[in-house]
Every structure is written in structure tokens, then in C-alpha cells.
Design an enzyme around this catalytic site. Sequence first.
Site, PDB file in Angstrom:
ATOM      1  N   TYR A 117      -0.881  -0.986  10.364  1.00 15.12           N
ATOM      2  CA  TYR A 117      -1.075  -1.380   8.959  1.00 15.12           C
ATOM      3  C   TYR A 117       0.092  -0.860   8.119  1.00 15.12           C
ATOM      4  O   TYR A 117       0.650  -1.581   7.285  1.00 15.12           O
ATOM      5  CB  TYR A 117      -2.416  -0.814   8.487  1.00 15.12           C
ATOM      6  N   LYS A 147       2.779  -2.982   5.948  1.00 10.94           N
ATOM      7  CA  LYS A 147       2.930  -2.802   4.502  1.00 10.94           C
ATOM      8  C   LYS A 147       4.378  -2.437   4.145  1.00 10.94           C
ATOM      9  O   LYS A 147       4.874  -2.814   3.071  1.00 10.94           O
ATOM     10  CB  LYS A 147       1.931  -1.756   3.991  1.00 10.94           C
ATOM     11  N   SER A 159       0.859  -1.196   0.000  1.00 10.29           N
ATOM     12  CA  SER A 159       0.000   0.000   0.000  1.00 10.29           C
ATOM     13  C   SER A 159       0.886   1.234   0.000  1.00 10.29           C
ATOM     14  O   SER A 159       2.048   1.171   0.431  1.00 10.29           O
ATOM     15  CB  SER A 159      -0.852  -0.002   1.272  1.00 10.29           C
TER      16      SER A 159
HETATM   17  N1  LIG Z   1      -8.772  -0.801  -0.857  1.00 10.60           N
HETATM   18  C1  LIG Z   1      -7.740   0.009  -0.728  1.00 10.60           C
HETATM   19  O1  LIG Z   1      -7.889   1.258  -0.721  1.00 10.60           O
HETATM   20  C2  LIG Z   1      -6.359  -0.544  -0.602  1.00 10.60           C
HETATM   21  C3  LIG Z   1      -5.291   0.352  -0.701  1.00 10.60           C
HETATM   22  C4  LIG Z   1      -3.996  -0.130  -0.596  1.00 10.60           C
HETATM   23  C5  LIG Z   1      -3.778  -1.480  -0.408  1.00 10.60           C
HETATM   24  N2  LIG Z   1      -4.830  -2.324  -0.311  1.00 10.60           N
HETATM   25  C6  LIG Z   1      -4.523  -3.736  -0.101  1.00 10.60           C
HETATM   26  O2  LIG Z   1      -5.148  -4.493  -1.107  1.00 10.60           O
HETATM   27  C7  LIG Z   1      -5.388  -5.816  -0.621  1.00 10.60           C
HETATM   28  C8  LIG Z   1      -6.822  -6.206  -0.919  1.00 10.60           C
HETATM   29  O3  LIG Z   1      -7.681  -5.307  -0.284  1.00 10.60           O
HETATM   30  P1  LIG Z   1      -9.139  -4.961  -0.844  1.00 10.60           P
HETATM   31  O4  LIG Z   1      -9.296  -3.516  -0.702  1.00 10.60           O
HETATM   32  O5  LIG Z   1      -9.366  -5.595  -2.141  1.00 10.60           O
HETATM   33  O6  LIG Z   1     -10.049  -5.685   0.283  1.00 10.60           O
HETATM   34  P2  LIG Z   1     -11.468  -6.384   0.235  1.00 10.60           P
HETATM   35  O7  LIG Z   1     -12.283  -5.904  -0.905  1.00 10.60           O
HETATM   36  O8  LIG Z   1     -12.045  -6.237   1.609  1.00 10.60           O
HETATM   37  O9  LIG Z   1     -11.099  -7.910  -0.034  1.00 10.60           O
HETATM   38  C9  LIG Z   1     -10.319  -8.618   0.885  1.00 10.60           C
HETATM   39  C10 LIG Z   1     -10.239 -10.052   0.466  1.00 10.60           C
HETATM   40  O10 LIG Z   1      -9.399 -10.753   1.386  1.00 10.60           O
HETATM   41  C11 LIG Z   1     -10.123 -11.828   1.984  1.00 10.60           C
HETATM   42  N3  LIG Z   1      -9.612 -11.968   3.358  1.00 10.60           N
HETATM   43  C12 LIG Z   1      -9.718 -11.094   4.363  1.00 10.60           C
HETATM   44  N4  LIG Z   1      -9.074 -11.559   5.437  1.00 10.60           N
HETATM   45  C13 LIG Z   1      -8.552 -12.757   5.092  1.00 10.60           C
HETATM   46  C14 LIG Z   1      -7.793 -13.727   5.761  1.00 10.60           C
HETATM   47  N5  LIG Z   1      -7.428 -13.577   7.032  1.00 10.60           N
HETATM   48  N6  LIG Z   1      -7.431 -14.839   5.092  1.00 10.60           N
HETATM   49  C15 LIG Z   1      -7.775 -15.021   3.797  1.00 10.60           C
HETATM   50  N7  LIG Z   1      -8.505 -14.126   3.100  1.00 10.60           N
HETATM   51  C16 LIG Z   1      -8.888 -13.011   3.754  1.00 10.60           C
HETATM   52  C17 LIG Z   1     -11.589 -11.437   1.854  1.00 10.60           C
HETATM   53  O11 LIG Z   1     -12.471 -12.530   1.833  1.00 10.60           O
HETATM   54  P3  LIG Z   1     -13.096 -13.185   3.180  1.00 10.60           P
HETATM   55  O12 LIG Z   1     -13.614 -12.047   3.998  1.00 10.60           O
HETATM   56  O13 LIG Z   1     -14.170 -14.101   2.670  1.00 10.60           O
HETATM   57  O14 LIG Z   1     -11.998 -13.917   3.813  1.00 10.60           O
HETATM   58  C18 LIG Z   1     -11.574 -10.774   0.489  1.00 10.60           C
HETATM   59  O15 LIG Z   1     -11.567 -11.741  -0.530  1.00 10.60           O
HETATM   60  C19 LIG Z   1      -5.009  -5.798   0.848  1.00 10.60           C
HETATM   61  O16 LIG Z   1      -3.704  -6.288   0.993  1.00 10.60           O
HETATM   62  C20 LIG Z   1      -5.040  -4.315   1.199  1.00 10.60           C
HETATM   63  O17 LIG Z   1      -4.172  -4.028   2.269  1.00 10.60           O
HETATM   64  C21 LIG Z   1      -6.122  -1.903  -0.401  1.00 10.60           C
END
Ligand SMILES: NC(=O)c1ccc[n+]([C@@H]2O[C@H](COP(=O)([O-])OP(=O)(O)OC[C@H]3O[C@@H](n4cnc5c(N)ncnc54)[C@H](OP(=O)(O)O)[C@@H]3O)[C@@H](O)[C@H]2O)c1
Length: 259
Positions: free
Chosen positions: A164, A168, A151
Site C-alpha cells: 500500500y 501511495k 496517504s
Molecule cells: N481512512 C484512512 O485512514 C485513509 C488514510 C490515508 C489515505 N486514505 C485513502 O483515502 C481513500 C479513500 O479511503 P476511505 O478511507 O474513504 O475508504 P472507504 O470509506 O472504505 O471508501 C472507499 C470507497 O471506494 C470504493 N471502492 C473500493 N474499491 C473500489 C474499486 N475497486 N473501484 C471503485 N470503487 C472502489 C468504495 O465503494 P464500493 O465498496 O461500493 O466499491 C467506497 O466508496 C483511499 O485512496 C485510501 O487509500 C485513507
Amino acid sequence: MSGDRIKKGFDLTGKVAIVTGASRGIGESIARGLAEFGAKVVITSRSQESIDAIAENFYKDGFDVHPVACHVGDESNLHQLVENAIQKYGGIDILINNAATNPVYSPIEEMSGELFDKMMNINVKAAFTLSNLCLKSMQIRSGGSIVHISSVEGFKPSAGLSLYSVNKAALIMLAKAQAKEWGRYNVRSNVICPGLVKTKFSSALWKNQKVLDHWNENIPLNRMANPDEMAGLAVFLASGASSYCTGTTFTADGGYLIS
Ligand SMILES: NC(=O)c1ccc[n+]([C@@H]2O[C@H](COP(=O)([O-])OP(=O)(O)OC[C@H]3O[C@@H](n4cnc5c(N)ncnc54)[C@H](OP(=O)(O)O)[C@@H]3O)[C@@H](O)[C@H]2O)c1
């Protein structure tokens, strides 16, 4: 000489990928991107029901995916995931460490040691363990590509997101360490640092108009991303098109880090 020499580098036909956290958001988009370029994809999330539902959508589009429930914070689940992937598809070429957690927004001094351990376990140790578990198969297949989803917080911490951000930043160094030690096996490790992406994970930020306005003011492109805007970069890093990139961090943040 072939007219599509460079284009071929992006082809993932015959490659096998694992994507953690693929039931929605960035992980789902990346899994779809890899499948569109020909990969067989092991898609995972904690809930078998959610990942089965996403698999159904993928099957309808003719993609070869294998849905597996896996809590990345549970080491035995990680072992089972890798065994399952190898049994199903014969090996692993690509690992996308995407699943993460951020259960609280709070001042750093109010965060507990227990929370530190939980977040480190899910956000960093799982990527370390899963990479180690996939290495053997990648070695057998004469190479592989690991992509960690970090991130912009790994470079520039926001107040309230301290642990967090620490997690990261650790992923960025994990990729460099893997790249250094595993280059000799032709196993590459790189990082994607998304900025604000419209997913469930970040909903506390974008559902609050005041917070969203503040973010947008600080993003040169003046908007958050949608998850599909992370997928092309992941396909590039997973594929032969990035064959000379390793230990590197790529931001996809609308210019947030330069502002
Ligand atoms: N969204 C942002 O603004 C943003 C920005 C920078 C980085 N990121 C990074 O991008 C990545 C994905 O985030 P996202 O925004 O796409 O989140 P999201 O839409 O909430 O999706 C998260 C996914 O991870 C799964 N998950 C959550 N906890 C888990 C665990 N302990 N074990 C296995 N699976 C798990 C969830 O499914 P279940 O709940 O069914 O397990 C879901 O499939 C993360 O690493 C996050 O830090 C996101």
C-alpha cells in the site's frame, strides 16, 4: 473592484467533477464538498445500489450528481465512466482519484506477486488510466484539475502496509509527472496525503484500542480525522483558488509526519 475576488476562486459553478469511491468515507465527503461549491459531480463506486443511495441523499440537498457504477480495476469500466460523464454533463474539469484497496496487513516477504499486481492495478494504474482518459476533455475545456488521494504511507511506511505504501508513493510521482507534462494544457495535478481517517477502510486500525492509542500518541493533534476534514483541501485543489499549485503534495495528517 469586486469585494469577493478571492472567494470567487473557490466557486465551482459550471464545473464537472468525477470522484471515484464516493459511496462513503473520504470520497463521499469530497463529492459533497465539490457539490456544495457548485460542481456537478459524477459519483462512483463498484456497487450501483450503494452509489444510488448516496445520490438520493445528495439530491435531497439540491445537488446535481450522477451516480455511476465503476470498478476502477476494470479498464473498460473506466472508459465507460468517462464516456458517461461526458454524455451527461458535456465534459470533465475535475478528477478525484480516490478509490483504493488494501486487502491485507502482512510482512512484505509474505505478499505475493499476484497481490502486488492487483494492488498496483487498483491503486495506481487506475489513476493513471483515468487521468489519461479525462485529459482530452480537460484540454478542450482549456484546463483541469486532478487530485490523487495518496496517504502519509506514501512517505512513511507502516509495518504490514508495505505494498500500500509503495502504491501511495507511486501516486505522488504520478502527480509530479502529470504536472510536468500537462502544465502546458493548464491541467494541474496534485496529491492529498491523509493521515488516519475514521472510515471503513481504516477500521482495522481504529477499532483496535491499542493500535489507536499508539497512533494517537504519534499524532500531534492527538486524534484521527473525520472524512469531512479532507474535503476543504480537495475543494481548494479542484478550484481556481489553487490555480498556481501543481505537482505538489498536501498532507492532512494532524501533524503525524513531523512527529
Ligand atoms: N481512512 C484512512 O485512514 C485513509 C488514510 C490515508 C489515505 N486514505 C485513502 O483515502 C481513500 C479513500 O479511503 P476511505 O478511507 O474513504 O475508504 P472507504 O470509506 O472504505 O471508501 C472507499 C470507497 O471506494 C470504493 N471502492 C473500493 N474499491 C473500489 C474499486 N475497486 N473501484 C471503485 N470503487 C472502489 C468504495 O465503494 P464500493 O465498496 O461500493 O466499491 C467506497 O466508496 C483511499 O485512496 C485510501 O487509500 C485513507
